[in-house]
Structure formats: structure tokens, C-alpha cells
Design a protein around this motif. Structure first.
Motif, PDB file in Angstrom:
ATOM      1  N   THR A   1      11.903   8.515  -4.957  1.00 25.35           N
ATOM      2  CA  THR A   1      12.265   8.829  -3.537  1.00 25.35           C
ATOM      3  C   THR A   1      11.009   8.358  -2.548  1.00 25.35           C
ATOM      4  O   THR A   1      11.451   7.783  -1.665  1.00 25.35           O
ATOM      5  N   LYS A   2       9.814   8.395  -2.890  1.00 28.38           N
ATOM      6  CA  LYS A   2       8.842   8.029  -2.042  1.00 28.38           C
ATOM      7  C   LYS A   2       8.820   6.453  -2.060  1.00 28.38           C
ATOM      8  O   LYS A   2       8.674   5.715  -0.895  1.00 28.38           O
ATOM      9  N   VAL A   3       9.178   5.864  -3.157  1.00 30.10           N
ATOM     10  CA  VAL A   3       9.325   4.457  -3.262  1.00 30.10           C
ATOM     11  C   VAL A   3      10.395   3.922  -2.321  1.00 30.10           C
ATOM     12  O   VAL A   3      10.424   2.966  -1.612  1.00 30.10           O
ATOM     13  N   ALA A   4      11.382   4.522  -2.251  1.00 32.56           N
ATOM     14  CA  ALA A   4      12.703   3.911  -1.738  1.00 32.56           C
ATOM     15  C   ALA A   4      12.294   4.342  -0.101  1.00 32.56           C
ATOM     16  O   ALA A   4      12.643   3.501   0.773  1.00 32.56           O
ATOM     17  N   GLU A   5      11.379   5.229   0.233  1.00 34.73           N
ATOM     18  CA  GLU A   5      11.001   5.372   1.741  1.00 34.73           C
ATOM     19  C   GLU A   5      10.131   4.456   2.022  1.00 34.73           C
ATOM     20  O   GLU A   5      10.157   3.762   3.238  1.00 34.73           O
ATOM     21  N   ALA A   6       9.361   4.164   1.084  1.00 35.80           N
ATOM     22  CA  ALA A   6       8.267   2.822   1.522  1.00 35.80           C
ATOM     23  C   ALA A   6       8.862   1.641   1.430  1.00 35.80           C
ATOM     24  O   ALA A   6       8.357   0.653   2.220  1.00 35.80           O
ATOM     25  N   THR A   7      10.138   1.312   0.990  1.00 36.56           N
ATOM     26  CA  THR A   7      10.625   0.101   1.125  1.00 36.56           C
ATOM     27  C   THR A   7      11.911   0.043   2.152  1.00 36.56           C
ATOM     28  O   THR A   7      12.683  -1.098   1.880  1.00 36.56           O
ATOM     29  N   GLN A   8      12.090   1.024   2.604  1.00 35.81           N
ATOM     30  CA  GLN A   8      13.677   1.119   3.254  1.00 35.81           C
ATOM     31  C   GLN A   8      13.656   0.026   4.379  1.00 35.81           C
ATOM     32  O   GLN A   8      12.552  -0.215   5.264  1.00 35.81           O
ATOM     33  N   GLN A   9      14.714  -0.703   4.481  1.00 34.23           N
ATOM     34  CA  GLN A   9      14.866  -1.797   5.463  1.00 34.23           C
ATOM     35  C   GLN A   9      15.658  -1.078   6.874  1.00 34.23           C
ATOM     36  O   GLN A   9      16.425  -1.349   7.275  1.00 34.23           O
ATOM     37  N   THR A  10      14.296  -0.442   7.686  1.00 40.02           N
ATOM     38  CA  THR A  10      14.837   0.018   8.887  1.00 40.02           C
ATOM     39  C   THR A  10      13.689  -0.594   9.912  1.00 40.02           C
ATOM     40  O   THR A  10      12.561  -0.824   9.517  1.00 40.02           O
ATOM     41  N   ILE A  11      14.162  -0.442  10.959  1.00 42.55           N
ATOM     42  CA  ILE A  11      13.088  -1.249  12.191  1.00 42.55           C
ATOM     43  C   ILE A  11      11.971  -0.072  12.500  1.00 42.55           C
ATOM     44  O   ILE A  11      10.824  -0.594  12.574  1.00 42.55           O
ATOM     45  N   GLY A  12      12.245   1.050  12.198  1.00 37.66           N
ATOM     46  CA  GLY A  12      11.118   2.064  12.439  1.00 37.66           C
ATOM     47  C   GLY A  12      10.236   1.747  11.399  1.00 37.66           C
ATOM     48  O   GLY A  12       8.958   1.959  11.759  1.00 37.66           O
TER      49      GLY A  12
ATOM     50  N   VAL B   1       0.717  -1.184   0.044  1.00 35.90           N
ATOM     51  CA  VAL B   1       0.018   0.055  -0.114  1.00 35.90           C
ATOM     52  C   VAL B   1       0.991   1.170  -0.079  1.00 35.90           C
ATOM     53  O   VAL B   1       0.721   2.229  -0.688  1.00 35.90           O
ATOM     54  N   ALA B   2       2.059   1.342   0.843  1.00 33.32           N
ATOM     55  CA  ALA B   2       2.886   2.277   0.911  1.00 33.32           C
ATOM     56  C   ALA B   2       3.682   2.345  -0.455  1.00 33.32           C
ATOM     57  O   ALA B   2       3.526   3.625  -0.927  1.00 33.32           O
ATOM     58  N   VAL B   3       3.845   1.386  -1.096  1.00 35.73           N
ATOM     59  CA  VAL B   3       4.562   1.694  -2.675  1.00 35.73           C
ATOM     60  C   VAL B   3       3.443   2.024  -3.535  1.00 35.73           C
ATOM     61  O   VAL B   3       3.782   2.919  -4.277  1.00 35.73           O
ATOM     62  N   GLU B   4       2.326   1.805  -3.362  1.00 35.92           N
ATOM     63  CA  GLU B   4       1.177   2.023  -4.263  1.00 35.92           C
ATOM     64  C   GLU B   4       0.745   3.754  -4.146  1.00 35.92           C
ATOM     65  O   GLU B   4       0.712   4.663  -4.938  1.00 35.92           O
TER      66      GLU B   4
END
Length: 755
Positions: free
Chosen positions: A159-170, A149-152
Motif C-alpha cells: 500500500t505504501k509503495v503504491a502511494e509512493a509511486t502513484q502518478q498524481t500531480i500532487g 527514497v519514498a519507495v525505500e
């Protein structure tokens, strides 16, 4: 014993493991009320339970982007376009095998756990702690749905796609909170349905329906066991397990899914083994996206529809807002394109101008009185593969709508000058000396009190035999330049530019029309759509209507459909009916006995129009109309480099190209097919008396603009030949009420000449 970092503290992974272990005991994660120290998780640095609670609980769930279908006026499909090729389907329309396969391989405990599979989390954390990296994931289908959903929502913004898929615990923690929300609000079946509709399956296919169509050319509800296993296996890595490009790897992955389905009891081991022996059985359908797929050569019309959507404020206040709706898709757009007119336009174009020719042609048809664009085509097809003479530039429209900088319309602009003069009170019997060659008169009044005062600039007619005096009827039929230069110099430039504006005539590049008398000869670059719609103003007896391409739009959002507002044509009076009727009478003569004679439709159908040829023959035009259709045809080199002299076009050689020679026949054939079977109304014509001339000279040249029988000049030049109410009449000895004589298109007089 677990290892500590050199600083003495636990690693982030070990901290998370420790916390989640405590949470399992306390049931805190499932309640969504506790988290470890925020710093290690990328949350607000409070270090309190409230950090988790303060995360937003309203997950943005944008409608899934789907394909958009563009239809013609009769409901036939023109093209399918999409940002993401997706067709949303209900769970009942997805094969049970597919449902089981995706659960088995991606989240086999899906129906036993909540938003988070705690056993899976601990198992993954332990595995990752041992490896020192991320060796195993533990996201549930619900968590994966949240990420998708975040990717969509990110759309095509990298930039937004990268944020939606970043591998962070947050991100994982936020994902967890939203997953809890979805489990509470949707339930398992709806989550599975949403997941199967949003997931990317490779090969430009989003959602299981598009994937079934792409790989097997069938619907998702008909997927077999082995087909379902193949698609389910692709999800983990669409590029690695792409069956089109790596059949062996895709087969191994499919068999892994089948084995997993047997292990969890979805199928028997025997069923799984039998399925493993089956070939992949691909029946690939190539992606069919965009205006390049349009039928009947309507790629450029399709592209024009897209441009309208992205530029018209009715679809959103900002360009970003409009683009978001377009990319979201799910639209069914009913357009104004008439399939019969479009087919006829393309057939005529194909017959007269080849794709491989040095020059191109573009043609547009509109409906007078409504502004509806009925057809739009060109000889250089819509294409983005850099093939010979393919282009994405729409040669029929203005630059702002995907076109080029336009082309000089030449003498097709003259009727606009005539309309301005007649509207201002000039009679159609006005006579000017009209020599073969002269200088532009100066000074000439322009707008806003300005004056054009350039002396010594010559202008000449096409042929040395074109020597006046001429009246408006003769000058229009023969397209006499010096007559129209004298006319605009007489009435001033401003009335002409004002009339042009009322008729929607503007430069294709968006610039202002220059304040110079040379505009009378069509020196300002225009587009075919602009000229066709301007002439439609004459056909509708003076009413100008802004062009429109869209009739209606419905948008599917979820399982519901709604109607969207669409741009409406705005009609306004550009000139009086009397003025328009006078122009119609003048231009009817052009196609019957003037420079546009090769464009005449015949067959009892009234038509009118004007030819245009520019200096050096870089462009040639014919713009014409009947009472119910108006069309413009341009021929030339879009790059403005090839003069149309000693040239072959459509397999025919030409020493010189004229507006009546190449564009005229294209227009004739295009309009004939477009109008076949449709009503044939007549124009409202007016009486325009002939210019008095000298007595007979023995050559039959004393009474009109047509040659008569050679009988000593007593035949009045053939004025009675074909009394069709559109060109010449004998000068009456009594007053005839205006508009009284209208006639038909079939001459039936007894005089000689060409009737």
C-alpha cells in the motif's frame, strides 16, 4: 490552439503547463514560492501561494537497506541475508563510465539545471498535451532520487509503495519541493552517489555495487564503458531490459545509452561504436540471500538468530520496529556459533541419519555457565523448494522461535526429578521397591494446594528383569520408571515443575507443564535446545544461564558504524552445588555402565548424560555433557507418525530404537569432534555409598551393582573394579568428608567386573 474541456476549463495538464510557463518567467518554481490553483494539483484547497510553502521540507531519508552478514564466533561468514541486496559505496568507488552513463541516459542536463529541468518539463508537457496522455517524463535525477527514497521508506508494504509511486500531480509537486531541498543540502555529486546506491537494477540488485556483482561478478569501480551502459539502460525498466532473460532487448538498450553518451560528449563516436560491437559479457552471480546459503549446515542457527532479533525487545519495543531495523540491514552480527562444534555436529548427523530416512534427528550444543549456543543442526536440511525432506522448521527450538511443537523427552527428564528430590533433602541412597509394574501412586500433591488423584493407571519398566528394590544410583543407570514414579509421588509434583522452571525447562509449544506424576517419565514435549541448556545447569554446578546466540552487532548507517545492544545471558542458581554434583555423579555412571554406555567419550574426558525413549518409540534422546559443553540429540518423526520399530536409519536396520543406540552414538561423535583440542576438566563428584544387599549367593551379586568374579560372592560384586570416583565405592567404616573422593576417569582398581 489548445483545446478546452467541454465544461470550458483547461485540462489539468494544460493548467500545469500554463502555470509552469508563468513560473519560468517569474522564476517562482525555483524559489519554491508559487503554485497554481491547488484543487487541480491535489493540494490543500486554499488556492494560494502558501499551499506550496506549507508542504513539509524535511524529506525522510531512511538509511538505505543493505545486506546483513552473520558471522560465527571466530569471524567466519555463516550467511548473508537482506531485504534488499545492496552494498552502499562512495562515488569514488563507482566507475566514471557508470557515472557518465546514468547521467547521459536519465538526465543529460543534470549538471546545468537545478532541482527541476524547466526546459525538460515544458518539452514533456507539450508532448503529453499533444498525445492526450503521459508520453514523456521529465523527472530529473534529483526528483527520481526523491521518489526512490519514498519507495525505500515504504519498505515491503504494498500500500505504501503504491502511494509512493502513484502518478498524481500532487505527488509530483511534493517531489519537486523535496528535490529543491536536496539540491540545496547535498549538491550534485552527493545526489548522484545517493541515486546510484538506491536505484533498482533488476535481478534483486539494489544499487550499482550489487548490480555489478550480479551481472558481471565484479565491483562497481571496475565497470567498463559497455558494462556501465548496460546497467544504466536497465534502470528505466528492469524487467524489459533484463539482460539475463532478454539479451537482444538489453543489447539494443545498451547501444542506445552508448549513442547518447557520444551525443553529449562523454565519449567519442568511435568509442561508442566500438563498444556497441562488444558482446554483453555477462558473468552472472546468482542472488545469495537468506539462511538457505548458510555454511556448515548452519541454516537453522542462522534462522534462530533472525528470530531472536525479531522477538527480543532489546532491538525495538514493537515487532514492527524490530522488523524495520532487520530489513534496513547493514548489520554485522557476531554469533556464538563455534565453527568446530558446528562442523562436528553436522558431520555426526550426516554419518548416522540420512536426509532420506523416514525419521530425522536434531542436535544442539551449548556452553555451561554462559548459555552460548555453540552448534545447532539437523538431518533434514534448510530449504524452501519443497524438495524431499527439506524444511524451514527448526527441529531444535521452541515453536515460538521457528520450531515445531516439540517431542517427549522420555527418561531424559528423570534427572530433573532427581534434582528436585535431592534439593529437597532426599539422599541419593533412597531406596524404592520399584517393581516391574505398578499403578501410579495416588493421591499426589500438586501446586497451589491441588491434588492429582487418578487411581488405577499402570506404569511399567522397559524390561521385565528390571525389578527392585533400587537406590537412586541403580535406578538412574538402568532408567527404572517405577522408581522415578515413586519418587515424584513421594516429593510431590510442584517441586519438580519448580525445578524445571529454574532450569529453563518449558514445553516447546509454550503451554504449561501438566500437573501429573507422569511428567517424571518425560511426557511433556520439549525441544533439544531446552534439554541441552537444562543439562548445562548440571555441568555448571547448579547455575542456569538463559541461551544466547548473539555476541555483538554493528550497524552501518551511511558511512558510519555503530554498535547495537544485544541480549545478554542471565544466570541464576537453580540448585545447590551439592545437588548438581550429586546429579553429575549419578549421570556419570549412566555413560560408563548404564543405558548410555555407547555414548561415553573415553580418552580421559569426563562425561555424563541420560538416555530417553518414549512410548511406542516415536522419539529417542541422548542428553549429555562434560564440564565445558552440553548437548542434546533427538531422533524421531517430526510428524509423530512413524514408530521407530523395524526401521532403517542411516543405512542400519533396527528392530527397536533406544536412546542409547542411535542418539547416543550421534552425541558421542558430535561431542568428540567439538571438544577435540579443548581442555578436559573433571566433575566435582560426591561419594554415594552402595545399597546394602544380601550376602553372597555364589554368583558374585552381594556387594554392588556390577557383576563380580564368580568366587562364592566374596568379591563384593566388583565394587573395587576401576576405582574412578564416579559410580561405586566400598562402604567405608569411617566418615568420609563430602566431596573428598573425586577420582579420575580412568579405572585402575584390581577388582573384577566391568570397572
Amino acid at each position: 490552439m489548445s483545446k478546452k474541456r467541454s465544461g470550458g476549463g483547461l485540462s489539468p495538464t494544460q493548467q500545469a503547463a500554463k502555470f509552469l510557463g508563468v513560473s519560468v518567467l517569474a522564476g517562482a518554481v525555483m524559489a519554491g514560492i508559487a503554485l497554481p490553483a491547488a484543487g487541480a494539483l491535489g493540494l490543500a484547497a486554499k488556492g494560494t501561494v502558501e499551499s506550496f510553502d506549507e508542504l513539509p521540507t524535511n524529506l525522510k531519508t531512511p538509511p538505505l537497506s543493505q545486506r546483513t552478514t552473520i558471522l560465527d564466533s571466530e569471524g567466519g561468514t555463516i550467511a548473508t541475508v537482506y531485504s534488499r541486496d545492496r552494498t552502499v559505496v562512495d562515488l569514488k568507488n563507482i566507475s566514471p563510465y557508470m557515472q557518465k552513463a546514468i547521467v547521459a541516459i536519465e538526465d543529460s542536463r543534470f549538471y546545468q539545471h537545478g532541482a527541476v529541468d524547466l526546459k525538460g518539463v515544458l518539452r514533456a508537457l507539450n508532448k503529453n498535451a499533444q498525445s492526450g496522455g503521459v508520453a514523456q517524463g521529465a523527472s530529473t535525477l534529483t526528483q527520481q532520487l526523491v521518489k526512490n527514497v519514498a519507495v525505500e521508506e515504504a519498505g515491503d508494504d504494498p500500500t505504501k509503495v503504491a502511494e509512493a509511486t502513484q502518478q498524481t500531480i500532487g505527488r509530483k509537486i511534493r517531489e519537486l519541493k523535496y528535490a529543491i531541498q536536496l539540491e540545496e543540502e547535498l549538491g550534485k555529486k552527493k545526489i548522484l552517489e545517493n541515486y546510484l546506491n538506491i536505484t533498482f537494477f533488476g535481478q534483486q540488485a539494489y544499487g550499482v555495487e550489487a548490480a555489478a556483482q550480479r551481472y558481471f561478478s565484479q565491483h562497481a569501480k571496475d565497470l567498463s564503458l559497455e558494462q556501465s551502459a548496460l546497467l544504466a539502460g536497465i534502470v528505466q525498466s528492469p524487467s524489459r531490459y533484463d539482460p539475463v532473460n532478454d539479451e537482444a532487448e538489453a543489447t539494443k538498450r545498451r547501444n542506445t545509452v552508448l549513442q547518447r553518451m557520444a551525443e553529449v560528449g562523454d565519449v567519442s563516436q568511435a568509442e561508442a561504436d566500438k563498444a556497441k560491437e562488444q558482446p554483453l559479457g555477462l558473468k552472472v552471480s546468482k542472488p545469495k540471500n537468506g539462511c538457505i546459503t548458510a555454511v556448515k549446515g548452519a541454516g537453522f542457527f542462522c534462522d534462530y538468530v533472525r528470530e531472536v532479533f525479531l522477538t527480543d525487545p532489546v532491538f525495538g519495543k514493537t515487532q514492527e520496529a524490530r522488523a524495520k531495523v532487520w530489513n534496513q540491514g547493514g548489520l554485522t552480527i557476531r554469533t556464538t556459533m563455534d565453527p568446530q562444534a558446528q562442523k562436528s555436529a553436522q558431520n555426526s548427523i550426516r554419518e548416522h541419519v540420512y536426509q532420506s530416512d523416514e525419521v530425522a534427528t536434531a542436535a544442539t550444543i551449548v556452553q555451561p555457565g554462559t548459555g552460548k549456543i555453540l552448534a545447532m543442526g539437523q538431518s533434514r536440511p534448510y530449504g524452501i523448494n519443497n524438495k524431499k525432506n527439506e524444511t524451514t522448521i527448526n527441529l531444535s527450538v521452541n515453536q515460538s522461535m521457528g520450531g515445531g511443537a516439540g517431542y517427549q523427552p522420555g527418561s531424559t527428564f528423570k534427572p530433573i526429578v532427581a534434582a528436585a528430590a535431592i534439593e529437597g533433602g532426599m539422599p541419593a541412597t533412597k531406596v524404592y521397591p520399584s517393581p516391574y509394574e505398578m499403578d501410579y501412586p495416588a493421591p499426589v500433591q500438586a501446586c497451589n494446594g491441588k491434588v492429582w488423584d487418578e487411581k488405577g493407571i499402570p506404569v511399567s519398566n522397559e524390561n521385565e528383569s528390571e525389578v527392585g528394590p533400587f537406590d537412586m544410583k541403580e535406578a538412574t543407570a538402568k532408567s527404572v520408571n517405577t522408581y522415578y514414579v515413586s519418587m515424584i509421588s513421594d516429593i510431590g509434583i510442584c517441586p519438580v515443575t519448580e525445578m524445571a522452571a529454574k532450569m529453563g525447562v518449558e514445553r516447546a509449544d509454550g503451554g504449561k507443564i501438566q500437573q501429573a506424576p507422569s511428567i517424571a517419565l518425560g511426557t511433556q514435549e520439549m525441544s533439544p535446545l531446552t534439554m541441552a541448556n537444562a543439562y548445562a545447569t548440571f555441568a555448571s554446578r547448579g547455575m542456569y544461564c538463559t541461551p544466547v546466540a548473539i555476541e555483538s552487532i554493528t550497524q552501518r548507517v551511511g558511512d558510519k558504524s555503530k554498535s547495537l545492544r544485544v541480549p545478554k545471558s542471565t544466570c541464576s542458581r537453580a540448585m545447590s552445588e551439592k545437588t548438581a554434583d550429586t546429579i553429575n555423579t549419578l549421570l556419570k555412571g549412566v555413560v560408563e555402565d548404564g543405558t548410555g554406555s555407547e555414548a561415553g567419550l573415553g580418552g580421559g574426558r569426563a562425561s555424563a548424560g541420560k538416555t530417553g525413549t518414549t512410548d511406542e518409540r516415536y522419539a529417542a534422546w541422548f542428553v549429555g555433557y562434560t564440564p565445558n559443553m552440553a548437548g542434546a540429540v533427538w531422533v524421531g518423526d517430526p510428524a509423530h507418525k512413524r514408530k521407530m520399530q523395524n526401521i532403517t536409519i542411516g543405512g542400519v536396520g533396527y528392530a527397536k530404537v533406544f536412546g542409547g543406540k542411535v542418539p547416543g552414538p550421534i552425541w558421542r561423535d558430535m561431542m568428540s569432534g567439538a571438544l577435540e583440542g579443548k581442555d578436559a576438566p573433571s566433575f566435582n563428584l560426591v561419594y554415594i555409598p552402595n545399597r546394602p544387599k544380601d550376602n553372597g549367593d555364589g554368583k558374585g551379586n552381594n556387594g554392588g551393582d556390577k557383576p563380580g568374579n564368580d568366587n562364592g560372592g566374596n568379591n563384593n560384586g566388583g565394587n573395587t573394579g576401576g576405582n574412578d570416583g564416579n559410580t561405586t565405592f566400598p562402604t567405608p567404616t569411617f566418615s568420609i568428608p563430602e566431596g573428598f573422593i573425586q577420582g579420575t576417569t580412568n579405572g585402575n582398581g584390581n577388582g573384577g567386573g566391568r570397572g
